[in-house]
Motif scaffolding. Structure first.
Motif, PDB file in Angstrom:
ATOM      1  N   HIS A   1       0.795  -1.230   0.000  1.00  5.03           N
ATOM      2  CA  HIS A   1       0.000   0.000   0.000  1.00  5.03           C
ATOM      3  C   HIS A   1       0.827   1.279   0.000  1.00  5.03           C
ATOM      4  N   TYR A   2       2.024   1.216   0.578  1.00  8.73           N
ATOM      5  CA  TYR A   2       2.736   2.477   0.808  1.00  8.73           C
ATOM      6  C   TYR A   2       4.142   2.538   0.223  1.00  8.73           C
ATOM      7  N   ASN A   3       4.746   1.407  -0.052  1.00  2.00           N
ATOM      8  CA  ASN A   3       6.116   1.402  -0.562  1.00  2.00           C
ATOM      9  C   ASN A   3       6.133   1.116  -2.057  1.00  2.00           C
ATOM     10  N   GLY A   4       7.063   1.747  -2.745  1.00  2.00           N
ATOM     11  CA  GLY A   4       7.267   1.447  -4.153  1.00  2.00           C
ATOM     12  C   GLY A   4       8.065   0.171  -4.320  1.00  2.00           C
ATOM     13  N   LEU A   5       8.165  -0.313  -5.555  1.00  2.00           N
ATOM     14  CA  LEU A   5       8.915  -1.544  -5.802  1.00  2.00           C
ATOM     15  C   LEU A   5      10.375  -1.407  -5.410  1.00  2.00           C
ATOM     16  N   SER A   6      10.930  -0.210  -5.564  1.00  2.00           N
ATOM     17  CA  SER A   6      12.351  -0.001  -5.254  1.00  2.00           C
ATOM     18  C   SER A   6      12.604   0.161  -3.761  1.00  2.00           C
ATOM     19  N   THR A   7      11.560   0.475  -2.987  1.00  2.00           N
ATOM     20  CA  THR A   7      11.738   0.691  -1.546  1.00  2.00           C
ATOM     21  C   THR A   7      11.074  -0.384  -0.708  1.00  2.00           C
ATOM     22  N   ALA A   8      10.587  -1.447  -1.334  1.00  2.00           N
ATOM     23  CA  ALA A   8       9.891  -2.509  -0.604  1.00  2.00           C
ATOM     24  C   ALA A   8      10.839  -3.237   0.336  1.00  2.00           C
ATOM     25  N   LYS A   9      10.315  -3.656   1.469  1.00  2.00           N
ATOM     26  CA  LYS A   9      11.139  -4.379   2.447  1.00  2.00           C
ATOM     27  C   LYS A   9      11.489  -5.773   1.946  1.00  2.00           C
ATOM     28  N   TYR A  10      10.552  -6.382   1.223  1.00  2.00           N
ATOM     29  CA  TYR A  10      10.759  -7.726   0.688  1.00  2.00           C
ATOM     30  C   TYR A  10      10.637  -7.700  -0.833  1.00  2.00           C
ATOM     31  N   PRO A  11      11.430  -8.514  -1.535  1.00  2.00           N
ATOM     32  CA  PRO A  11      11.382  -8.513  -3.017  1.00  2.00           C
ATOM     33  C   PRO A  11      10.260  -9.371  -3.574  1.00  2.00           C
ATOM     34  N   ASN A  12       9.047  -9.160  -3.070  1.00  2.00           N
ATOM     35  CA  ASN A  12       7.874  -9.898  -3.551  1.00  2.00           C
ATOM     36  C   ASN A  12       7.125  -9.013  -4.552  1.00  2.00           C
ATOM     37  N   TYR A  13       7.796  -8.718  -5.658  1.00  5.92           N
ATOM     38  CA  TYR A  13       7.321  -7.648  -6.532  1.00  5.92           C
ATOM     39  C   TYR A  13       5.963  -7.934  -7.170  1.00  5.92           C
ATOM     40  N   LEU A  14       5.750  -9.164  -7.608  1.00  9.97           N
ATOM     41  CA  LEU A  14       4.476  -9.492  -8.235  1.00  9.97           C
ATOM     42  C   LEU A  14       3.346  -9.422  -7.212  1.00  9.97           C
ATOM     43  N   PHE A  15       3.594  -9.950  -6.023  1.00  7.03           N
ATOM     44  CA  PHE A  15       2.605  -9.844  -4.943  1.00  7.03           C
ATOM     45  C   PHE A  15       2.310  -8.378  -4.637  1.00  7.03           C
ATOM     46  N   GLN A  16       3.346  -7.575  -4.525  1.00  5.96           N
ATOM     47  CA  GLN A  16       3.163  -6.171  -4.190  1.00  5.96           C
ATOM     48  C   GLN A  16       2.355  -5.444  -5.267  1.00  5.96           C
ATOM     49  N   TRP A  17       2.642  -5.747  -6.514  1.00  5.36           N
ATOM     50  CA  TRP A  17       1.955  -5.079  -7.625  1.00  5.36           C
ATOM     51  C   TRP A  17       0.476  -5.458  -7.670  1.00  5.36           C
ATOM     52  N   ILE A  18       0.167  -6.749  -7.535  1.00  2.00           N
ATOM     53  CA  ILE A  18      -1.223  -7.201  -7.619  1.00  2.00           C
ATOM     54  C   ILE A  18      -2.022  -6.752  -6.396  1.00  2.00           C
ATOM     55  N   TYR A  19      -1.438  -6.903  -5.210  1.00  2.00           N
ATOM     56  CA  TYR A  19      -2.196  -6.610  -3.994  1.00  2.00           C
ATOM     57  C   TYR A  19      -2.242  -5.121  -3.669  1.00  2.00           C
ATOM     58  N   SER A  20      -1.486  -4.333  -4.390  1.00  2.00           N
ATOM     59  CA  SER A  20      -1.626  -2.883  -4.219  1.00  2.00           C
ATOM     60  C   SER A  20      -3.005  -2.415  -4.685  1.00  2.00           C
ATOM     61  N   SER A  21      -3.660  -3.240  -5.516  1.00  2.00           N
ATOM     62  CA  SER A  21      -5.003  -2.895  -6.000  1.00  2.00           C
ATOM     63  C   SER A  21      -6.032  -2.903  -4.871  1.00  2.00           C
ATOM     64  N   THR A  22      -5.713  -3.549  -3.745  1.00  2.00           N
ATOM     65  CA  THR A  22      -6.679  -3.602  -2.638  1.00  2.00           C
ATOM     66  C   THR A  22      -6.863  -2.237  -1.982  1.00  2.00           C
ATOM     67  N   LYS A  23      -5.996  -1.278  -2.293  1.00  2.00           N
ATOM     68  CA  LYS A  23      -6.183   0.077  -1.775  1.00  2.00           C
ATOM     69  C   LYS A  23      -7.501   0.667  -2.257  1.00  2.00           C
ATOM     70  N   MET A  24      -7.933   0.253  -3.428  1.00  2.00           N
ATOM     71  CA  MET A  24      -9.177   0.783  -3.976  1.00  2.00           C
ATOM     72  C   MET A  24     -10.405   0.311  -3.210  1.00  2.00           C
ATOM     73  N   CYS A  25     -10.240  -0.694  -2.354  1.00  2.00           N
ATOM     74  CA  CYS A  25     -11.368  -1.223  -1.585  1.00  2.00           C
ATOM     75  C   CYS A  25     -11.586  -0.447  -0.292  1.00  2.00           C
ATOM     76  N   GLY A  26     -10.721   0.506  -0.002  1.00  2.00           N
ATOM     77  CA  GLY A  26     -10.887   1.297   1.209  1.00  2.00           C
ATOM     78  C   GLY A  26     -10.753   0.460   2.467  1.00  2.00           C
ATOM     79  N   ALA A  27     -11.737   0.626   3.375  1.00  2.00           N
ATOM     80  CA  ALA A  27     -11.692  -0.095   4.643  1.00  2.00           C
ATOM     81  C   ALA A  27     -11.881  -1.598   4.472  1.00  2.00           C
TER      82      ALA A  27
END
Length: 222
Positions: free
Chosen positions: A74-100
């Motif tokens: 939700h908050y980190n870019g691919l270059s600043t992510a704590k873990y190199p789970n880039y595909l997971f991060q990219w797909i699950y970043s879409s959950t921000k659109m669901c709000g609460a």
């Protein structure tokens, strides 16, 4: 009445339009690929309902890990992510659109990937056991068992396991070939799974050892 110059080569009882012929054609549908994939679609829909319904109201259970993955998605870019789970991060970043309701959205995505992986469990079991029924039972057992529990977490396990099932099916199904394009596709499936979670690379030594053993001469003179 008959038409001059025309002879019927088969009696009416042997006509392909008879009731017996139609019955055989109808029964044969259950053994077709169409029926197989229709069954997979129906079971997948029921499995999605089951996986999402059974965790309604279930709270966060792995708080520390899920919180870190949430921050990356939700908050980190691919270059600043704590873990190199880039595909997971990219797909699950879409959950921000669901709000609460982001957690419920993530669980729905998890359920899709669990079912996706179960389809390849079915294909792999069918290839090995040569039985559609047993393969279907294996896939359903996986969904109902511990494999399906990954639906509940905001973590990369569901997407990673689903993509790894593609790799395992591909290497067992097509790994006996010398075709470089096929091996490139197999390697790509592992690479994509590793983008979801880099733990996929840990299977490389095992695959290398296994195929080295398979290619060694089996008959040696003492």
């Amino acid at each position: 009445q008959t038409v001059a110059g025309v002879r019927f080569t088969a009696p009416v009882a042997q006509s392909t339009y008879s009731v017996a012929g139609s019955s055989k054609a109808s029964t044969g549908f259950y053994g077709t690929v169409w029926f197989e994939w229709l069954s997979i679609a129906v079971v997948s829909a029921l499995s999605f309902w089951f996986l999402t319904a059974r965790i309604v109201g279930v709270q966060v259970s792995v708080l520390a890990d899920e919180y870190l993955y949430l921050l990356d998605a939700h908050y980190n870019g691919l270059s600043t992510a704590k873990y190199p789970n880039y595909l997971f991060q990219w797909i699950y970043s879409s959950t921000k659109m669901c709000g609460a309701e982001f957690y419920s959205c993530a669980r729905s995505i998890n359920a899709l990937f669990v079912i996706f992986g179960a389809v390849f469990i079915y294909l792999l079991a069918k290839h090995i056991g040569k039985s559609k029924l047993l393969a279907g039972l294996a896939a359903v057992a996986a969904i109902l068992g511990s494999y399906g529990t990954y639906t509940a977490y905001f973590m990369p396990e569901a997407i990673f396991n689903g993509l790894m099932m593609v790799f395992f099916w591909a290497i067992i199904r097509f790994g006996q070939t010398d075709n470089l394009l096929v091996w490139a596709a197999i390697g790509s499936s592992l690479g994509i799974a590793s983008l979801a979670k880099p733990h996929g690379l840990f299977v490389v030594p095992a695959v290398a050892v296994s195929y080295t053993h398979l290619t060694l001469p089996t008959n040696r003179e003492v």
